[in-house]
Write an enzyme that holds these catalytic residues in place. Structure first.
Site, short mmCIF file in Angstrom:
data_model
loop_
_atom_site.label_atom_id
_atom_site.label_comp_id
_atom_site.label_asym_id
_atom_site.label_seq_id
_atom_site.Cartn_x
_atom_site.Cartn_y
_atom_site.Cartn_z
N LYS A 126 0.87 -1.19 0.00
CA LYS A 126 0.00 0.00 0.00
C LYS A 126 0.90 1.22 0.00
O LYS A 126 2.04 1.16 0.45
CB LYS A 126 -0.87 -0.01 1.26
CG LYS A 126 -2.10 0.86 1.16
CD LYS A 126 -3.25 0.19 0.44
CE LYS A 126 -4.37 1.18 0.18
NZ LYS A 126 -5.56 0.52 -0.37
N ASP A 166 -7.01 4.46 -4.51
CA ASP A 166 -7.68 4.33 -3.20
C ASP A 166 -8.27 5.72 -2.96
O ASP A 166 -8.49 6.47 -3.93
CB ASP A 166 -6.66 3.92 -2.11
CG ASP A 166 -7.34 3.54 -0.78
OD1 ASP A 166 -7.83 2.42 -0.66
OD2 ASP A 166 -7.39 4.39 0.14
P1 NDP Z 1 -12.91 7.98 -2.71
O1 NDP Z 1 -11.85 8.98 -2.49
O2 NDP Z 1 -13.45 7.77 -4.07
O3 NDP Z 1 -14.15 8.27 -1.76
C1 NDP Z 1 -14.02 8.32 -0.37
C2 NDP Z 1 -15.32 8.79 0.22
O4 NDP Z 1 -15.22 8.71 1.64
C3 NDP Z 1 -15.63 10.24 -0.11
O5 NDP Z 1 -17.01 10.41 -0.15
C4 NDP Z 1 -15.01 10.98 1.07
O6 NDP Z 1 -15.60 12.25 1.32
C5 NDP Z 1 -15.30 10.03 2.20
N1 NDP Z 1 -14.26 10.18 3.24
C6 NDP Z 1 -12.93 9.99 3.10
N2 NDP Z 1 -12.27 10.26 4.24
C7 NDP Z 1 -13.21 10.62 5.10
C8 NDP Z 1 -13.18 11.01 6.46
N3 NDP Z 1 -12.00 11.07 7.14
N4 NDP Z 1 -14.35 11.29 7.05
C9 NDP Z 1 -15.52 11.20 6.37
N5 NDP Z 1 -15.62 10.84 5.07
C10 NDP Z 1 -14.49 10.55 4.47
O7 NDP Z 1 -12.32 6.60 -2.10
P2 NDP Z 1 -12.81 5.12 -2.37
O8 NDP Z 1 -14.27 5.09 -2.57
O9 NDP Z 1 -11.91 4.53 -3.38
O10 NDP Z 1 -12.43 4.42 -0.98
C11 NDP Z 1 -13.34 4.35 0.11
C12 NDP Z 1 -12.90 3.24 1.06
O11 NDP Z 1 -12.87 1.99 0.37
C13 NDP Z 1 -11.50 3.39 1.66
O12 NDP Z 1 -11.48 2.83 2.95
C14 NDP Z 1 -10.65 2.53 0.73
O13 NDP Z 1 -9.45 2.10 1.36
C15 NDP Z 1 -11.60 1.38 0.49
N6 NDP Z 1 -11.33 0.57 -0.68
C16 NDP Z 1 -11.29 1.12 -1.94
C17 NDP Z 1 -11.06 0.33 -3.04
C18 NDP Z 1 -11.14 0.87 -4.42
O14 NDP Z 1 -11.09 0.06 -5.36
N7 NDP Z 1 -11.27 2.16 -4.62
C19 NDP Z 1 -10.77 -1.10 -2.89
C20 NDP Z 1 -10.94 -1.62 -1.55
C21 NDP Z 1 -11.18 -0.78 -0.50
P3 NDP Z 1 -14.82 13.58 0.87
O15 NDP Z 1 -14.85 13.57 -0.61
O16 NDP Z 1 -15.61 14.65 1.50
O17 NDP Z 1 -13.43 13.45 1.44
#
Ligand code: NDP
Length: 445
Positions: A126, A166
């Site tokens: 990662k 991510d």
């Molecule tokens: P994105 O950046 O596309 O979206 C993240 C979302 O979560 C946004 O809506 C963001 O809001 C919100 N968010 C992030 N940090 C915070 C925080 N500290 N408090 C509240 N809301 C928060 O990321 P992903 O959708 O790719 O990833 C989401 C999760 O899924 C993570 O845990 C990631 O590790 C996991 N994941 C992702 C994979 C992938 O293929 N993308 C694969 C496996 C797991 P804002 O825009 O306001 O920050």
């Protein structure tokens, strides 16, 4: 935890001070392993646990770049190459201001077992940076990505380390990084990054894969109790890549997503979230959740409490780590939640997990439920290696098959170790044993 595990855990904490999320992820895995060690003491003799908690390599580097005003900015870049027992290091890059070594190590550690569960030949890694892409212009993001890759490229390769996206890293960022890799190395090595654009080596379904896969896993869990998403009320936290495509799939299956969120708050939309509008706001305009509410009649911003106060049948935390605590889990249980599947990595605190399991709620840990993203990245690598590209239908079929298989393995391992229905134990043991056996086969390396 068993005494031998507790002792090793204390050493891990002492060797990695101040890395709370990493400690949490290690403890969660260790809590499942006592029955495995009872069956096979050689894992203890060979110090597999001590070795698995120590990354094979950690790279920390300076990322200097200039903003649009010409001012010099300095961020910190990370790549933790955690374990290559099963294949090249594989795992995403996170760009978020909260990133530090402890976050990258927790994610890398989880990734080892997740990747093992997929059944694909990929190790765990990662990376990321404390850079915040929010509010930055495209040109600023490009300059940052180019500087980041100018250091990272020397550590990558299709047989060495293959990053993906991510939080904060999507198609735009992967594009800038791939462009810089290609320019520096003078090689068009598609297999060096996944999550690429469809015109230049990306795979259909990769964008949708984590969200769709999480819903596929939750569907399998619901089916064990004769239920499905059809007619269910669902909450999906987040509004990013994972959350949006989880919502899309739930609606295809006849469920209704009544709430979602971002870091500025949550929205309640009883008619069901309009996923096309949400995509426009979040993916195209890079706006806030309030912009969705402004354009959708009947939708409201949550005024108090949290998104977990809304009564639903199924909850999918898809935003970030530790976003659902014990108290919020108790509220969901009181309101009749039947199933929880983690689309994000470690979004439920240990107290929350214990509450769900204690109440008999179906609970899927992230390392199993969200493995569809990395599995489809491995399918992207397969297509790149064969200079091929598969149809959407075929790729989705492969994804669904992989998720069914992960569910089946987790369920049968939980049965075998005397904890039927415990997907946490099932996922941890299944993921661990394969990696541990490979490490033993390689000798002391
Ligand atoms: P994105 O950046 O596309 O979206 C993240 C979302 O979560 C946004 O809506 C963001 O809001 C919100 N968010 C992030 N940090 C915070 C925080 N500290 N408090 C509240 N809301 C928060 O990321 P992903 O959708 O790719 O990833 C989401 C999760 O899924 C993570 O845990 C990631 O590790 C996991 N994941 C992702 C994979 C992938 O293929 N993308 C694969 C496996 C797991 P804002 O825009 O306001 O920050």
């Amino acid at each position: 935890m068993e005494q031998s595990l507790e002792t090793i855990f204390e050493t891990v904490v002492a060797r990695n001070p101040g890395e709370a999320e990493f400690h949490q992820a290690v403890r969660e895995v260790f809590e499942s392993l006592a029955p495995v060690l009872k069956k096979n003491r050689s894992y203890l003799d060979d110090k597999i646990l001590e070795r698995i908690c120590e990354p094979e390599r950690q790279i920390i580097f300076r990322v200097p770049w200039t903003n649009d005003k010409g001012e010099v900015q300095v961020n910190r870049g990370f790549r933790v190459e955690f374990n290559s027992a099963l294949g090249p290091y594989k795992g995403g890059l996170r760009f978020h201001p909260s990133v530090y070594l402890g976050i990258i190590k927790f994610l890398g550690f989880e990734q080892i077992f997740k990747n093992s569960l997929t059944g694909m030949p990929i190790g765990g890694g990662k990376g990321g940076s404390d850079f915040d892409p929010r509010g930055k212009s495209d040109a600023e993001v490009m300059r940052f990505c180019q500087s980041f890759m100018t250091e990272l490229y020397r550590h990558l390769g299709e047989y060495t380390d293959v990053p993906a996206g991510d939080i904060g890293v999507g198609g735009r960022e992967i594009g800038y990084m791939f462009g810089q890799y290609k320019r520096i190395t003078n090689r068009y090595e598609s297999g060096v990054l996944t999550g690429k654009g469809l015109d230049w080596g990306g795979s259909l379904v990769r964008t949708e894969a984590t969200g769709y896969g999480t819903v596929a896993f939750a569907s399998e869990m619901l089916a064990t109790r004769g239920e499905s998403f059809d007619g269910k009320r669902v909450t999906v936290s987040g509004a990013g890549n994972v959350a949006i495509y989880a919502m899309e799939k739930i609606h295809q299956l006849g469920g209704t997503v009544v709430a979602c969120s971002d870091s500025s708050g949550y929205v309640v939309d009883e008619q069901g979230i309009d996923v096309d509008l949400l995509k426009q706001v979040k993916e195209v305009e890079r706006g806030r959740i309030g912009d969705y509410v402004a354009r959708r009649s009947g939708a409201e911003l949550g005024k108090s409490g949290s998104i977990w106060d809304i009564p639903v049948d199924v909850a999918l935390p898809c935003a970030t780590q530790n976003e659902l605590n014990g108290e919020q889990a108790a509220t969901l249980i009181k309101n009749g939640v039947k199933a929880v599947a983690e689309g994000a990595n470690m979004p439920t605190t240990p107290e929350g997990v214990h509450a769900f399991q204690g109440a008999g709620v179906l609970f899927a840990p992230g390392k199993a439920a969200n493995a569809g993203g990395v599995a489809t990245s491995a399918l992207e690598m397969q297509q790149n290696a064969g200079r091929d590209s598969w149809s959407f239908e075929y790729t989705e079929e492969r994804l669904t098959g992989i998720m069914r298989n992960i569910h089946e393995m987790c369920a049968s391992t939980a049965d075998e170790y005397g904890a039927p229905g415990d997907y946490v134990m099932g996922a941890n043991i299944t993921g661990f044993v394969k990696v541990a056996n490979a490490m033993q086969a390689f000798g002391l390396v």
